[in-house]
Design a protein around this motif. Structure first.
Motif, short mmCIF file in Angstrom:
data_model
loop_
_atom_site.label_atom_id
_atom_site.label_comp_id
_atom_site.label_asym_id
_atom_site.label_seq_id
_atom_site.Cartn_x
_atom_site.Cartn_y
_atom_site.Cartn_z
N ASP A 1 8.76 7.94 -4.08
CA ASP A 1 9.69 6.84 -4.32
C ASP A 1 9.05 5.54 -3.81
O ASP A 1 9.10 5.26 -2.60
CB ASP A 1 11.00 7.11 -3.59
CG ASP A 1 12.08 6.09 -3.89
OD1 ASP A 1 11.74 4.94 -4.23
OD2 ASP A 1 13.27 6.44 -3.78
N PRO A 2 8.44 4.74 -4.67
CA PRO A 2 7.73 3.54 -4.22
C PRO A 2 8.63 2.50 -3.56
O PRO A 2 8.23 1.87 -2.58
CB PRO A 2 7.09 3.00 -5.50
CG PRO A 2 7.88 3.58 -6.62
CD PRO A 2 8.31 4.92 -6.14
N ASP A 3 9.83 2.32 -4.07
CA ASP A 3 10.73 1.33 -3.48
C ASP A 3 11.13 1.72 -2.06
O ASP A 3 11.13 0.90 -1.14
CB ASP A 3 11.99 1.16 -4.34
CG ASP A 3 11.69 0.49 -5.67
OD1 ASP A 3 10.71 -0.28 -5.73
OD2 ASP A 3 12.42 0.74 -6.64
N ALA B 1 0.84 -1.20 0.00
CA ALA B 1 0.00 0.00 0.00
C ALA B 1 0.88 1.25 0.00
O ALA B 1 0.59 2.24 -0.68
CB ALA B 1 -0.92 0.00 1.21
N ALA B 2 1.97 1.22 0.77
CA ALA B 2 2.88 2.36 0.83
C ALA B 2 3.53 2.61 -0.53
O ALA B 2 3.69 3.75 -0.97
CB ALA B 2 3.94 2.13 1.89
N ALA B 3 3.90 1.53 -1.21
CA ALA B 3 4.51 1.67 -2.55
C ALA B 3 3.53 2.29 -3.53
O ALA B 3 3.88 3.17 -4.32
CB ALA B 3 4.98 0.30 -3.05
N LEU B 4 2.29 1.82 -3.50
CA LEU B 4 1.25 2.38 -4.38
C LEU B 4 0.98 3.84 -4.04
O LEU B 4 0.81 4.69 -4.92
CB LEU B 4 -0.04 1.57 -4.26
CG LEU B 4 -0.01 0.16 -4.84
CD1 LEU B 4 -1.28 -0.60 -4.45
CD2 LEU B 4 0.10 0.21 -6.37
N ALA B 5 0.93 4.13 -2.74
CA ALA B 5 0.66 5.49 -2.30
C ALA B 5 1.75 6.46 -2.75
O ALA B 5 1.47 7.60 -3.10
CB ALA B 5 0.52 5.53 -0.78
N ALA B 6 2.99 6.00 -2.74
CA ALA B 6 4.11 6.87 -3.14
C ALA B 6 3.93 7.37 -4.57
O ALA B 6 4.34 8.49 -4.90
CB ALA B 6 5.43 6.13 -3.00
N VAL B 7 3.32 6.56 -5.40
CA VAL B 7 3.12 6.94 -6.81
C VAL B 7 1.95 7.90 -6.95
O VAL B 7 1.99 8.83 -7.77
CB VAL B 7 2.87 5.68 -7.66
CG1 VAL B 7 2.55 6.06 -9.11
CG2 VAL B 7 4.09 4.76 -7.61
N GLN B 8 0.90 7.71 -6.13
CA GLN B 8 -0.35 8.42 -6.37
C GLN B 8 -0.67 9.54 -5.38
O GLN B 8 -1.54 10.36 -5.64
CB GLN B 8 -1.51 7.42 -6.34
CG GLN B 8 -1.34 6.26 -7.30
CD GLN B 8 -2.57 5.40 -7.37
OE1 GLN B 8 -3.59 5.79 -7.92
NE2 GLN B 8 -2.49 4.20 -6.80
N ILE B 9 0.01 9.58 -4.25
CA ILE B 9 -0.35 10.55 -3.21
C ILE B 9 -0.20 11.98 -3.70
O ILE B 9 0.74 12.32 -4.43
CB ILE B 9 0.50 10.31 -1.94
CG1 ILE B 9 -0.12 10.99 -0.74
CG2 ILE B 9 1.96 10.74 -2.16
CD1 ILE B 9 0.46 10.54 0.59
N ASP B 10 -1.17 12.84 -3.32
CA ASP B 10 -1.12 14.23 -3.74
C ASP B 10 -0.65 15.13 -2.59
O ASP B 10 -0.47 14.67 -1.46
CB ASP B 10 -2.47 14.70 -4.29
CG ASP B 10 -3.60 14.57 -3.27
OD1 ASP B 10 -3.31 14.56 -2.05
OD2 ASP B 10 -4.77 14.48 -3.69
N GLU B 11 -0.50 16.42 -2.89
CA GLU B 11 0.03 17.34 -1.89
C GLU B 11 -0.90 17.50 -0.70
O GLU B 11 -0.46 17.66 0.43
CB GLU B 11 0.30 18.71 -2.54
CG GLU B 11 1.47 18.71 -3.51
CD GLU B 11 2.76 18.23 -2.83
OE1 GLU B 11 3.06 18.71 -1.71
OE2 GLU B 11 3.47 17.41 -3.41
N ASN B 12 -2.20 17.46 -0.96
CA ASN B 12 -3.16 17.59 0.13
C ASN B 12 -3.02 16.44 1.12
O ASN B 12 -3.00 16.64 2.34
CB ASN B 12 -4.59 17.63 -0.42
CG ASN B 12 -5.63 17.72 0.67
OD1 ASN B 12 -5.59 18.62 1.52
ND2 ASN B 12 -6.57 16.79 0.67
#
Length: 252
Positions: A211-213, A110-121
């Motif tokens: 950085d997903p990794d 989930a953290a790896a996926l979030a790193a790619v998609q997370i926004d500034e908010n």
């Protein structure tokens, strides 16, 4: 519907309604046919039909509206997986450790996926959550309940940022407040709160860098720290028992 030998009438109803939904005869939000027709279709009594409907309501598949009838729910993942949290809360010490391992596997991805998609908010909200923890940890007597709530909110935000609602529902179900309290209470190292906070900050830095990794590795390191401690210290059954205990230590 033909019943399997040994299957109760209630099970016949549950499987029958499930098949109707899977086959597309009923969709999310649709109203169930009248009781008499369904009972005849499944070859069960009306009492058994009601029991089956009640069971599916508990599972979050159906909902009965007073004066309106019974409807298929939105079939939302969080709703359907919510009963899993009850099963999680009933696990003993060994079961809790196994559940934490599964949670660790899911949360690292989930953290790896979030790193790619997370926004500034979302990044700002995550930072605000950790700042609340910092404020508590700076106190002579931190409010451990507040620290725990911040920990839950931080992990939930990351799961949501993964963009996968099923993953969010699974992580929430495996990391209920009850099971977190039991794990937290089993770890009473001096400075554990501060160490956990530092691990959270490292995860957030990786998310902010998209950085997903790095996010995957840092989340894994954070949750492995708890897992390793549980295995090496082998806490007593009382430490993970459901009875309320007074001290809270490390967020997990």
């Amino acid at each position: 519907m033909t019943s399997t030998p040994g299957m109760s009438q209630t099970d016949v109803v549950v499987q029958g309604i499930k098949k109707i939904i899977v086959d597309g005869r009923l969709k999310a939000g649709d109203k169930l046919p009248i009781e008499k027709d369904l009972a005849e279709e499944f070859g069960v009594s009306r009492g058994s039909l009601r029991e089956g409907v009640r069971a599916l309501s508990i599972m979050g598949v159906l909902e009965t509206r007073q004066g309106a009838g019974t409807f298929v729910t939105a079939l939302d993942s969080s709703l359907l997986l919510a009963p899993m949290g009850f099963v999680v809360d009933l696990q003993d010490r060994a079961g809790a450790a196994y559940l934490h391992t599964v949670r660790r596997v899911l949360e690292t991805e989930a953290a790896a996926l979030a790193a790619v998609q997370i926004d500034e908010n979302a990044l700002r909200r995550a930072d605000a959550i950790l700042r609340r923890s910092e404020e508590q940890l700076s106190q002579d007597e931190p409010d451990h309940e507040a620290v725990l709530e911040a920990d839950i909110a931080f992990h939930h935000l990351i799961a949501e940022a993964s963009g996968n609602p099923v993953l969010v529902a699974l992580i929430d179900a495996l990391g209920t407040r009850t099971i977190r309290l039991r794990l937290w209470r089993s770890i009473n190292q001096e400075g554990a709160d501060e160490a956990t906070h530092g691990e959270h900050r490292a995860v957030l830095e990786a998310l902010a860098a998209h950085d997903p990794d790095r996010a995957r590795v840092r989340m894994a390191a954070h949750l492995f720290a708890v897992e390793d401690y549980l295995h090496t210290r082998n806490p007593s059954p009382e430490a993970l028992s459901p009875e309320p205990l007074p001290d809270l230590r490390e967020p997990v």
